[in-house]
Design an enzyme around this catalytic site. Structure first.
Site, PDB file in Angstrom:
ATOM      1  N   ASP A  34      -4.513  44.336  13.289  1.00 16.43           N
ATOM      2  CA  ASP A  34      -3.732  43.302  12.620  1.00 16.43           C
ATOM      3  C   ASP A  34      -4.058  43.393  11.127  1.00 16.43           C
ATOM      4  OD1 ASP A  34      -2.810  40.966  11.445  1.00 16.43           O
ATOM      5  OD2 ASP A  34      -3.304  39.709  13.183  1.00 16.43           O
TER       6      ASP A  34
ATOM      7  N   SER B  90      10.661  44.692  -1.228  1.00 24.80           N
ATOM      8  CA  SER B  90      11.993  44.320  -0.749  1.00 24.80           C
ATOM      9  C   SER B  90      12.872  43.903  -1.917  1.00 24.80           C
ATOM     10  CB  SER B  90      11.881  43.141   0.221  1.00 24.80           C
ATOM     11  OG  SER B  90      13.161  42.629   0.505  1.00 24.80           O
TER      12      SER B  90
ATOM     13  N   TYR C 158       8.907  34.675   1.696  1.00 19.53           N
ATOM     14  CA  TYR C 158       9.023  36.115   1.931  1.00 19.53           C
ATOM     15  C   TYR C 158       9.237  36.834   0.596  1.00 19.53           C
ATOM     16  CZ  TYR C 158      10.992  40.568   3.496  1.00 19.53           C
ATOM     17  OH  TYR C 158      11.231  41.908   3.684  1.00 19.53           O
TER      18      TYR C 158
END
Ligand SMILES: NC(=O)c1ccc[n+]([C@@H]2O[C@H](COP(=O)([O-])OP(=O)(O)OC[C@H]3O[C@@H](n4cnc5c(N)ncnc54)[C@H](OP(=O)(O)O)[C@@H]3O)[C@@H](O)[C@H]2O)c1
Ligand SMILES: *[C@@H]1O[C@H](CO)[C@@H](O)[C@H](O)[C@H]1NC(C)=O
Length: 309
Positions: free
Chosen positions: A105, A184, A197
């Site tokens: 993780d 992004s 985000y």
């Protein structure tokens, strides 16, 4: 004091502007020559060691296949072990001579130290680190029922990259390797319903711009800014039907190929698909108009279709 300040405010901008105009032409010529080199040069990654986080699906999975086709050895990291196994076996079929799967993780520091250690133990070197693992975070801030849930978006998308980079840096310096980071378009083009985000992805851009300077020429950094790409994030249960369907979506294979080509060329940035950069220009030129349009687009749709996001 006030007099000097006023003088500086009046003098510095025109002087700086004149200097910039003088420097710009030779700079552009050098940059153009650099581009020409980019079109002809590509790193041969056969036998090199590439560690990819978030390799169990979507873009990360296909980045693994692209490196496999080029003969690279792979360390694949994600939480779903069954999916990792399938990707690893596919990558071997495609030509990777050695594939290691590591369940981890990325939001946990000790996991990140372990996956770097295991990679070095197994392969003895590390050449490319692809920081790709990420989760979406959709919804309006005010409509979030438990604000603490949002910290995981930053823990995975941002800190998950920081940790891996920290532990891998000494090995990447030694191999004169590369870091590829998947940010992004949402980190540059701010849209409603994805504020945390977008912030986590903007933070990545800022982080790696600084690290570029800290690492100097020892470690190359490619910052990837994808638009909409087909994956578990944009299809299936998480898909926002109302908004995403109207935006052109790129295939995962095309995006992954562009990313690995770009990394091998040693690009500083990749905007993929490239037309997306026009959105950033619109944002710089007409910020208020854009904000107004996005607000109107988002809040003029019926409330329940927004909630579907
Ligand atoms: N799809 C798009 O349109 C788009 C656009 C711009 C940027 N991106 C970015 O591209 C990257 C890849 O996303 P994708 O679109 O390919 O989505 P995806 O199919 O959902 O892939 C996300 C990957 O990250 C892994 N992951 C998530 N949390 C993790 C954690 N805590 N530890 C380790 N691995 C973790 C997932 O594996 P496990 O669940 O097995 O751990 C999975 O392999 C993300 O950073 C995303 O933000 C995507
Ligand atoms: C809110 O989310 C956090 C982290 O996800 C969790 O630990 C906590 O129990 C949640 N609180 C409530 C009231 O559900």
């Amino acid at each position: 004091m006030d007099m000097t300040k006023m003088l500086l405010n009046i003098l510095i901008p025109p002087v700086a502007l004149i200097m910039l105009l003088l420097i710009l032409p030779p700079y552009l010529v050098l940059k153009y020559l650099g581009l020409v080199r980019g079109f002809t040069y590509s790193e041969d990654v056969a036998g090199k060691v590439v560690l990819i986080t978030g390799a169990s699906s979507g873009i990360g999975e296909h980045i693994a296949y692209q490196y496999a086709r080029r003969g690279a050895r792979l360390a694949l990291v994600a939480r779903r072990e069954d999916r990792l196994r399938e990707v690893a076996s596919e990558a071997r079929k495609m030509g990777s001579p050695d594939v290691l799967q590591i369940r981890a993780d990325v939001s946990k520091v000790e996991d990140c130290k372990r996956f770097v250690d295991e990679t070095i133990e197994h392969f003895g070197q590390l050449d490319h680190l692809v920081n790709n693992a990420g989760i979406p975070g959709v919804g309006l801030l005010e409509e979030t029922t438990n604000i603490s849930d949002l910290t995981s978006v930053v823990d995975i998308n941002f800190w998950g990259s920081v940790y891996g980079t920290y532990f891998a840096a000494p090995y990447l310096r030694k191999s004169h390797g590369k870091i590829i980071v998947i940010s992004s378009a949402a980190g540059r083009f701010h849209s409603p319903g994805a504020s945390i985000y977008g912030a986590s992805k903007a933070a990545l851009i800022s982080l790696y711009e600084s690290l570029r300077i800290e690492f100097g020429s020892d470690i190359g950094i490619t910052i990837v800014i994808p638009g909409l790409v087909k994956s578990e994030m944009t299809t299936g249960k998480r898909r926002s039907k109302a908004k995403l369907q109207s935006i052109p979506i790129e295939s995962t294979e095309d995006c992954a190929k562009a990313i690995v080509d770009s990394a091998c060329r040693g690009d500083r940035y990749l905007v993929e698909p490239s037309w997306v950069w026009i959105l950033f220009l619109v944002k710089v030129l007409f910020p208020e108009v854009l904000e107004w349009c996005l607000h109107w687009l988002f809040f003029s749709t019926p409330r329940n279709s927004r909630k579907a996001a």
